[in-house]
Design an enzyme around this catalytic site. Structure first.
Site, PDB file in Angstrom:
ATOM      1  N   ASN A   8     -12.643  -6.267  13.160  1.00 53.17           N
ATOM      2  CA  ASN A   8     -11.376  -6.029  12.471  1.00 53.17           C
ATOM      3  C   ASN A   8     -11.632  -4.903  11.470  1.00 53.17           C
ATOM      4  OD1 ASN A   8      -9.049  -6.051  10.977  1.00 53.17           O
ATOM      5  ND2 ASN A   8      -9.364  -8.110  10.094  1.00 53.17           N
ATOM      6  N   LYS A  10      -9.520  -3.294   9.730  1.00 53.41           N
ATOM      7  CA  LYS A  10      -8.564  -3.272   8.606  1.00 53.41           C
ATOM      8  C   LYS A  10      -8.074  -1.835   8.394  1.00 53.41           C
ATOM      9  CE  LYS A  10     -10.851  -7.360   6.931  1.00 53.41           C
ATOM     10  NZ  LYS A  10     -11.272  -8.228   5.850  1.00 53.41           N
ATOM     11  N   HIS A  94      -3.791 -13.162   9.680  1.00 50.61           N
ATOM     12  CA  HIS A  94      -5.012 -12.938   8.898  1.00 50.61           C
ATOM     13  C   HIS A  94      -4.719 -13.289   7.441  1.00 50.61           C
ATOM     14  CE1 HIS A  94      -8.205 -10.858   6.777  1.00 50.61           C
ATOM     15  NE2 HIS A  94      -8.900 -10.926   7.906  1.00 50.61           N
ATOM     16  N   GLU A  96      -5.346 -11.913   4.732  1.00 50.97           N
ATOM     17  CA  GLU A  96      -4.824 -10.813   3.904  1.00 50.97           C
ATOM     18  C   GLU A  96      -3.319 -10.640   4.129  1.00 50.97           C
ATOM     19  OE1 GLU A  96      -7.682  -7.866   5.164  1.00 50.97           O
ATOM     20  OE2 GLU A  96      -9.233  -9.005   4.109  1.00 50.97           O
ATOM     21  N   GLU A 164     -11.373 -18.604   9.403  1.00 51.19           N
ATOM     22  CA  GLU A 164     -11.893 -17.683   8.396  1.00 51.19           C
ATOM     23  C   GLU A 164     -11.613 -18.252   7.004  1.00 51.19           C
ATOM     24  OE1 GLU A 164     -12.212 -13.409   9.948  1.00 51.19           O
ATOM     25  OE2 GLU A 164     -10.138 -13.677   9.344  1.00 51.19           O
ATOM     26  N   GLY A 170     -15.266 -11.000   3.030  1.00 49.56           N
ATOM     27  CA  GLY A 170     -15.658  -9.847   2.217  1.00 49.56           C
ATOM     28  C   GLY A 170     -16.436 -10.175   0.959  1.00 49.56           C
ATOM     29  N   SER A 210     -17.769 -12.828   6.267  1.00 49.70           N
ATOM     30  CA  SER A 210     -19.116 -12.378   5.909  1.00 49.70           C
ATOM     31  C   SER A 210     -20.156 -12.587   7.009  1.00 49.70           C
ATOM     32  CB  SER A 210     -19.571 -13.034   4.598  1.00 49.70           C
ATOM     33  OG  SER A 210     -18.741 -12.605   3.528  1.00 49.70           O
TER      34      SER A 210
HETATM   35  P1  PGA Z   1     -15.602  -9.793   6.540  1.00 55.52           P
HETATM   36  O1  PGA Z   1     -14.075  -9.911   7.033  1.00 55.52           O
HETATM   37  O2  PGA Z   1     -16.466  -9.846   7.770  1.00 55.52           O
HETATM   38  O3  PGA Z   1     -15.677  -8.470   5.831  1.00 55.52           O
HETATM   39  O4  PGA Z   1     -15.853 -10.944   5.627  1.00 55.52           O
HETATM   40  C1  PGA Z   1     -13.702 -10.788   8.050  1.00 55.52           C
HETATM   41  C2  PGA Z   1     -12.226 -10.683   8.316  1.00 55.52           C
HETATM   42  O5  PGA Z   1     -11.461 -10.415   7.375  1.00 55.52           O
HETATM   43  O6  PGA Z   1     -11.766 -10.844   9.467  1.00 55.52           O
END
Ligand code: PGA
Length: 249
Positions: A8, A10, A94, A96, A164, A170, A210
């Site tokens: 992903n 983003k 997601h 976010e 997640e 992140g 992560s």
């Molecule tokens: P990350 O993000 O691997 O940077 O923690 C995962 C995601 O948001 O799908």
């Protein structure tokens, strides 16, 4: 079932990143028929990325779509448009988008519905926040999100679930392997109640939050973990390929 290793990106990248699939294939030379590689770039790169990925047999997905088929929705992309561009997956819900763009479970379910109608595979994201985890409510919260985010037509096509935990995205923080295994088992149980055991057993449940080369071996070895959704570590092909290589086939 094929393990799915999904990037992903983003809101990262530009047209110079069209080289990344080739870079990935140079590093990831294994030809495992059992591992499916997916990249979800920003929308404007979907079409050229599909062309760039043909050789490498890498699938392309969208990070989001609108929940209507078409209309006066300035700035939005429909699932059919993602399909027309050559995408085969769409990430929906997601964290976010849930947190920053007000997406409720009902909206996520509608998006997953139109994705299936367009003949694509929705990757439906669920996950608890830190306080919910600390107060012992993670199972309940994720269960409710899942039940309410699965569309009525989920029986009609393939869906993917991504667990997640919001606090792991992140941050470098990761749940214990026991907690990941327990949540995936919980999710499988809910899918089974909702869709029947045979369908539930065929649904891939990804872990995201992560994931890095250093923890991918352990996470991907868990029996109910059928792949990973990777943010930060997927931007660099060296680390994305290292994660894909952690899949035991
Ligand atoms: P990350 O993000 O691997 O940077 O923690 C995962 C995601 O948001 O799908």
């Amino acid at each position: 079932m094929k393990t799915l290793i999904a990037a992903n990106w983003k809101m990262h990248g530009d047209s110079s990143w069209l080289d990344k699939p080739a870079q990935f294939r140079e590093i990831y030379v294994k030809t495992e028929a059992d591992v499916e590689i997916l990249i979800c770039p920003p929308n404007y790169l979907i079409l050229p990325m599909v062309a760039a990925c043909k050789v490498g047999n890498i699938h392309i997905g969208a990070q989001n779509c609108h929940d209507k088929v078409s209309g006066a929705f300035t700035g939005e992309m429909s699932a059919a448009m993602a399909s027309d561009a050559g995408a085969s997956y769409v990430i929906v819900g997601h964290s976010e988008r849930r947190a920053m763009f007000g997406e409720t479970n009902a909206i996520v379910a509608r998006k997953a519905h139109v994705v299936l109608e367009a003949g694509l595979i929705p990757i439906i994201c669920v996950g608890e926040g830190q306080e919910e985890r600390e107060s012992g409510q993670a199972d309940e919260v994720v269960g409710a999100q899942l039940v309410q985010s699965i569309p009525h037509n989920a029986k009609d096509g393939a869906i993917v679930i991504a667990y997640e935990p919001v606090w792991a995205i992140g941050t470098g923080l990761v749940p214990t392997l026991e907690d990941i295994a327990a949540m995936h088992d919980h999710i499988r149980g809910i899918l089974s109640q909702r869709l029947g055991a045979a369908k539930a057993d065929a649904i891939r449940i990804l872990y995201g939050g992560s994931v890095k080369p250093s923890n991918a071996d352990d996470i991907l070895a868990l029996s109910d973990v059928n792949g990973a959704l990777i943010g930060g570590a997927s931007l660099d092909m060296q680390s994305f390929a290292a994660i894909a290589s952690a899949v035991k086939v």
